[in-house]
Motif scaffolding. Structure first.
Motif, PDB file in Angstrom:
ATOM      1  N   ARG A 254    -118.476  55.495  77.068  1.00 43.32           N
ATOM      2  CA  ARG A 254    -118.851  56.473  78.081  1.00 43.32           C
ATOM      3  C   ARG A 254    -120.271  56.177  78.525  1.00 43.32           C
ATOM      4  O   ARG A 254    -121.119  55.808  77.704  1.00 43.32           O
ATOM      5  CB  ARG A 254    -118.777  57.903  77.521  1.00 43.32           C
ATOM      6  N   ASN A 255    -120.532  56.336  79.799  1.00 46.36           N
ATOM      7  CA  ASN A 255    -121.910  56.205  80.244  1.00 46.36           C
ATOM      8  C   ASN A 255    -122.205  57.208  81.344  1.00 46.36           C
ATOM      9  O   ASN A 255    -121.292  57.740  81.979  1.00 46.36           O
ATOM     10  CB  ASN A 255    -122.254  54.776  80.671  1.00 46.36           C
ATOM     11  N   TYR A 256    -123.481  57.463  81.507  1.00 44.64           N
ATOM     12  CA  TYR A 256    -123.937  58.548  82.362  1.00 44.64           C
ATOM     13  C   TYR A 256    -125.111  58.094  83.205  1.00 44.64           C
ATOM     14  O   TYR A 256    -125.950  57.294  82.772  1.00 44.64           O
ATOM     15  CB  TYR A 256    -124.375  59.745  81.507  1.00 44.64           C
ATOM     16  N   GLU A 257    -125.165  58.631  84.404  1.00 43.86           N
ATOM     17  CA  GLU A 257    -126.348  58.427  85.213  1.00 43.86           C
ATOM     18  C   GLU A 257    -127.492  59.215  84.583  1.00 43.86           C
ATOM     19  O   GLU A 257    -127.279  60.252  83.939  1.00 43.86           O
ATOM     20  CB  GLU A 257    -126.094  58.883  86.650  1.00 43.86           C
TER      21      GLU A 257
ATOM     22  N   PHE B 245    -129.722  61.276  85.525  1.00 44.19           N
ATOM     23  CA  PHE B 245    -130.013  62.665  85.858  1.00 44.19           C
ATOM     24  C   PHE B 245    -129.072  63.661  85.179  1.00 44.19           C
ATOM     25  O   PHE B 245    -129.298  64.863  85.230  1.00 44.19           O
ATOM     26  CB  PHE B 245    -130.024  62.899  87.376  1.00 44.19           C
ATOM     27  N   VAL B 246    -127.997  63.191  84.528  1.00 43.11           N
ATOM     28  CA  VAL B 246    -127.096  64.101  83.814  1.00 43.11           C
ATOM     29  C   VAL B 246    -127.029  63.809  82.324  1.00 43.11           C
ATOM     30  O   VAL B 246    -126.391  64.553  81.578  1.00 43.11           O
ATOM     31  CB  VAL B 246    -125.670  64.080  84.390  1.00 43.11           C
ATOM     32  N   LYS B 247    -127.685  62.767  81.895  1.00 43.52           N
ATOM     33  CA  LYS B 247    -127.606  62.379  80.493  1.00 43.52           C
ATOM     34  C   LYS B 247    -128.125  63.503  79.604  1.00 43.52           C
ATOM     35  O   LYS B 247    -129.177  64.082  79.851  1.00 43.52           O
ATOM     36  CB  LYS B 247    -128.415  61.102  80.257  1.00 43.52           C
ATOM     37  N   GLY B 248    -127.337  63.835  78.579  1.00 44.56           N
ATOM     38  CA  GLY B 248    -127.705  64.917  77.675  1.00 44.56           C
ATOM     39  C   GLY B 248    -127.220  66.280  78.118  1.00 44.56           C
ATOM     40  O   GLY B 248    -127.291  67.242  77.348  1.00 44.56           O
ATOM     41  N   ARG B 249    -126.742  66.378  79.358  1.00 43.67           N
ATOM     42  CA  ARG B 249    -126.260  67.666  79.865  1.00 43.67           C
ATOM     43  C   ARG B 249    -124.756  67.651  80.127  1.00 43.67           C
ATOM     44  O   ARG B 249    -124.085  68.669  79.978  1.00 43.67           O
ATOM     45  CB  ARG B 249    -126.984  68.034  81.164  1.00 43.67           C
ATOM     46  N   PHE B 250    -124.226  66.523  80.584  1.00 41.42           N
ATOM     47  CA  PHE B 250    -122.813  66.410  80.938  1.00 41.42           C
ATOM     48  C   PHE B 250    -122.077  65.564  79.904  1.00 41.42           C
ATOM     49  O   PHE B 250    -122.650  64.641  79.316  1.00 41.42           O
ATOM     50  CB  PHE B 250    -122.648  65.750  82.301  1.00 41.42           C
ATOM     51  N   ILE B 251    -120.803  65.861  79.718  1.00 43.76           N
ATOM     52  CA  ILE B 251    -119.952  65.089  78.811  1.00 43.76           C
ATOM     53  C   ILE B 251    -118.646  64.767  79.524  1.00 43.76           C
ATOM     54  O   ILE B 251    -117.955  65.672  79.992  1.00 43.76           O
ATOM     55  CB  ILE B 251    -119.657  65.859  77.512  1.00 43.76           C
ATOM     56  N   ILE B 252    -118.328  63.482  79.599  1.00 38.49           N
ATOM     57  CA  ILE B 252    -117.061  63.055  80.185  1.00 38.49           C
ATOM     58  C   ILE B 252    -116.061  62.795  79.066  1.00 38.49           C
ATOM     59  O   ILE B 252    -116.425  62.260  78.005  1.00 38.49           O
ATOM     60  CB  ILE B 252    -117.244  61.803  81.074  1.00 38.49           C
ATOM     61  N   SER B 253    -114.816  63.174  79.295  1.00 34.44           N
ATOM     62  CA  SER B 253    -113.765  62.946  78.311  1.00 34.44           C
ATOM     63  C   SER B 253    -112.444  62.761  79.046  1.00 34.44           C
ATOM     64  O   SER B 253    -112.371  62.954  80.265  1.00 34.44           O
ATOM     65  CB  SER B 253    -113.680  64.105  77.309  1.00 34.44           C
TER      66      SER B 253
ATOM     67  N   LEU C 214    -114.983  66.712  82.973  1.00 36.61           N
ATOM     68  CA  LEU C 214    -116.437  66.619  83.005  1.00 36.61           C
ATOM     69  C   LEU C 214    -116.990  67.987  82.602  1.00 36.61           C
ATOM     70  O   LEU C 214    -116.908  68.948  83.373  1.00 36.61           O
ATOM     71  CB  LEU C 214    -116.959  66.234  84.387  1.00 36.61           C
ATOM     72  N   GLN C 215    -117.521  68.041  81.400  1.00 39.36           N
ATOM     73  CA  GLN C 215    -118.157  69.265  80.925  1.00 39.36           C
ATOM     74  C   GLN C 215    -119.611  69.224  81.367  1.00 39.36           C
ATOM     75  O   GLN C 215    -120.339  68.288  81.023  1.00 39.36           O
ATOM     76  CB  GLN C 215    -118.064  69.365  79.407  1.00 39.36           C
ATOM     77  N   MET C 216    -120.018  70.236  82.101  1.00 36.46           N
ATOM     78  CA  MET C 216    -121.366  70.268  82.671  1.00 36.46           C
ATOM     79  C   MET C 216    -122.121  71.448  82.096  1.00 36.46           C
ATOM     80  O   MET C 216    -121.706  72.596  82.277  1.00 36.46           O
ATOM     81  CB  MET C 216    -121.291  70.369  84.195  1.00 36.46           C
ATOM     82  N   ASN C 217    -123.213  71.164  81.424  1.00 36.70           N
ATOM     83  CA  ASN C 217    -124.042  72.183  80.803  1.00 36.70           C
ATOM     84  C   ASN C 217    -125.446  72.160  81.413  1.00 36.70           C
ATOM     85  O   ASN C 217    -125.835  71.183  82.053  1.00 36.70           O
ATOM     86  CB  ASN C 217    -124.132  71.949  79.298  1.00 36.70           C
ATOM     87  N   SER C 218    -126.177  73.221  81.189  1.00 30.72           N
ATOM     88  CA  SER C 218    -127.563  73.313  81.672  1.00 30.72           C
ATOM     89  C   SER C 218    -127.658  72.931  83.146  1.00 30.72           C
ATOM     90  O   SER C 218    -128.517  72.131  83.544  1.00 30.72           O
ATOM     91  CB  SER C 218    -128.482  72.418  80.824  1.00 30.72           C
TER      92      SER C 218
END
Length: 114
Positions: free
Chosen positions: A56-59, A61-69, A79-83
Motif C-alpha cells: 500500500r502506498n499513499y500520497e 498529504f494523506v499519509k498517517g490519516r487515510f488507510i486503503i484496503s 478508503l478509510q479517511m480520518n482527521s
C-alpha cells in the motif's frame, strides 16, 4: 462491462472520519487506487493498493490519516479517511493503477467543513 461504483462520501466537520467504498466489476483482480479531484484542480493520486493487499502506498498529504484496503471476495476497495481537513474536499474516484481512462466512475463527493 467495466463498472466502478464509489460510495460513502458526505459532509463532515474538520477532524471527522468517513469510509469510502468502491465496487468493481467487469475486470480481473488488479492493483487499484483512489484518486480525487477538487473543484478547479487536476485529478490526483491519493492511495494505492496491490492486487493482494500486500503493498500500500499513499500520497504525502494523506499519509498517517487515510488507510486503503480491499476485499477481493467482494470486489471492493475501501478508503478509510480520518482527521479530515477542509483541503480534503473533493470528488473521490477509484480506478486501476495505473488508471484506465475509460474506467472512471461517477465518484463520490467528500466535503469537509471548517
Amino acid at each position: 462491462q467495466v463498472q466502478l461504483v464509489e460510495d460513502g462520501g458526505g459532509l463532515v466537520q474538520t477532524g471527522g472520519s468517513l469510509t469510502l467504498s468502491c465496487v468493481a466489476s467487469g475486470f480481473s483482480i488488479s492493483d487499484m487506487a483512489w484518486f480525487r479531484q477538487a473543484q478547479g484542480r487536476e485529478r490526483e493520486f491519493v492511495a494505492g493498493i496491490s492486487w493482494n493487499g500486500g503493498v500500500r502506498n499513499y500520497e504525502g498529504f494523506v499519509k498517517g490519516r487515510f488507510i486503503i484496503s480491499r476485499d477481493n471476495d467482494k470486489n471492493t476497495v475501501f478508503l478509510q479517511m480520518n482527521s479530515l481537513k477542509p483541503e480534503d474536499t473533493a470528488v473521490y474516484y477509484c480506478n486501476r493503477r495505473p488508471p484506465i481512462p475509460g474506467y472512471w466512475g461517477q465518484g463520490t463527493q467528500v466535503t469537509v467543513s471548517s
